[in-house]
Motif scaffolding. Structure first.
Motif, PDB file in Angstrom:
ATOM      1  N   ARG A  25       0.828  -1.211   0.000  1.00 40.37           N
ATOM      2  CA  ARG A  25       0.000   0.000   0.000  1.00 40.37           C
ATOM      3  C   ARG A  25       0.861   1.259   0.000  1.00 40.37           C
ATOM      4  O   ARG A  25       0.558   2.228  -0.695  1.00 40.37           O
ATOM      5  N   THR A  48     -15.633   0.077   1.199  1.00 33.19           N
ATOM      6  CA  THR A  48     -14.181   0.111   1.349  1.00 33.19           C
ATOM      7  C   THR A  48     -13.608  -1.287   1.129  1.00 33.19           C
ATOM      8  O   THR A  48     -14.323  -2.294   1.244  1.00 33.19           O
ATOM      9  N   TRP A  49     -12.315  -1.333   0.849  1.00 33.06           N
ATOM     10  CA  TRP A  49     -11.632  -2.625   0.757  1.00 33.06           C
ATOM     11  C   TRP A  49     -11.620  -3.311   2.119  1.00 33.06           C
ATOM     12  O   TRP A  49     -11.743  -4.532   2.207  1.00 33.06           O
ATOM     13  N   GLU A  50     -11.467  -2.524   3.181  1.00 33.44           N
ATOM     14  CA  GLU A  50     -11.454  -3.094   4.529  1.00 33.44           C
ATOM     15  C   GLU A  50     -12.759  -3.847   4.807  1.00 33.44           C
ATOM     16  O   GLU A  50     -12.751  -4.954   5.355  1.00 33.44           O
ATOM     17  N   GLU A  54     -13.022  -7.864   5.425  1.00 29.50           N
ATOM     18  CA  GLU A  54     -13.665  -8.321   6.667  1.00 29.50           C
ATOM     19  C   GLU A  54     -14.782  -9.307   6.339  1.00 29.50           C
ATOM     20  O   GLU A  54     -14.862 -10.383   6.932  1.00 29.50           O
ATOM     21  N   PRO A  60      -6.789  -9.969   9.715  1.00 25.48           N
ATOM     22  CA  PRO A  60      -6.217  -8.624   9.697  1.00 25.48           C
ATOM     23  C   PRO A  60      -4.750  -8.571   9.254  1.00 25.48           C
ATOM     24  O   PRO A  60      -4.362  -7.673   8.511  1.00 25.48           O
ATOM     25  N   ARG A  63      -4.388  -8.460   5.395  1.00 31.65           N
ATOM     26  CA  ARG A  63      -5.125  -7.461   4.624  1.00 31.65           C
ATOM     27  C   ARG A  63      -4.237  -6.470   3.884  1.00 31.65           C
ATOM     28  O   ARG A  63      -4.699  -5.806   2.985  1.00 31.65           O
ATOM     29  N   TRP A  67      -2.193  -4.428  -3.245  1.00 31.26           N
ATOM     30  CA  TRP A  67      -2.885  -3.176  -3.559  1.00 31.26           C
ATOM     31  C   TRP A  67      -2.795  -2.983  -5.064  1.00 31.26           C
ATOM     32  O   TRP A  67      -1.861  -3.487  -5.695  1.00 31.26           O
TER      33      TRP A  67
END
Length: 154
Positions: A25, A48-50, A54, A60, A63, A67
């Motif tokens: 990232r 979001t990508w988050e 999830e 985590p 993650r 990118w």
């Protein structure tokens, strides 16, 4: 390798440039600023990508392993950054030429390259060397991104 006598049908293919990184990232952020690219949007149904990661159950710690960026005009290749455990150790066999002075020559060209070099150093890039024009080729500046990947200002 010779293709003489071989029936080869040429198919135009889209390409993606993949860069290995220790921090995908962060390295993508550098190249986003260099090229004016944009982050890939999260998948449909996610803000979001988050949120997508999830929902998909990605742990985590995993993650940040990739990118991607794209040219918002659609003319340039997609850039994909993937986490690898090892740091870069040798010269790139393939590198990007960032066209920072198209149509310019001589001192005007080198002044434009120097200005872009200053901007990229401020973003975390490193200047490696300036290569002067030799009559056959115009001058360039060889640089490295924050993880040491070489590229040229051309």
């Amino acid at each position: 390798m010779s293709l003489a006598g071989t029936d080869v049908t040429a198919v135009v293919r889209e390409v993606q440039v993949t860069l290995d990184a220790t921090d995908p990232r962060a390295l993508a952020g550098f190249w986003r600023a260099v090229l004016g690219y944009a982050d890939d949007e999260p998948p449909a149904g996610f803000d979001t990508w988050e949120a997508a990661l999830e929902a998909w159950g990605v742990p985590p710690e995993e993650r940040g392993r990739a990118w991607a960026l794209h040219d918002p005009t659609g003319s340039g290749p997609r850039l994909f950054f993937q986490r690898v455990p090892e740091a870069k150790t040798t010269k790139n066999r393939v590198h990007l030429d960032v066209r920072a002075a198209p149509g310019l020559s001589g001192e005007a060209r080198m002044a434009a390259l120097e200005a872009e070099c200053e901007r990229l150093v401020a973003l975390g890039g490193s200047r490696l060397r300036r290569v002067e024009a030799d009559g056959a080729d115009e001058g360039i500046i060889v640089m490295a991104d924050p993880e040491g990947n070489e590229f040229c200002l051309d």
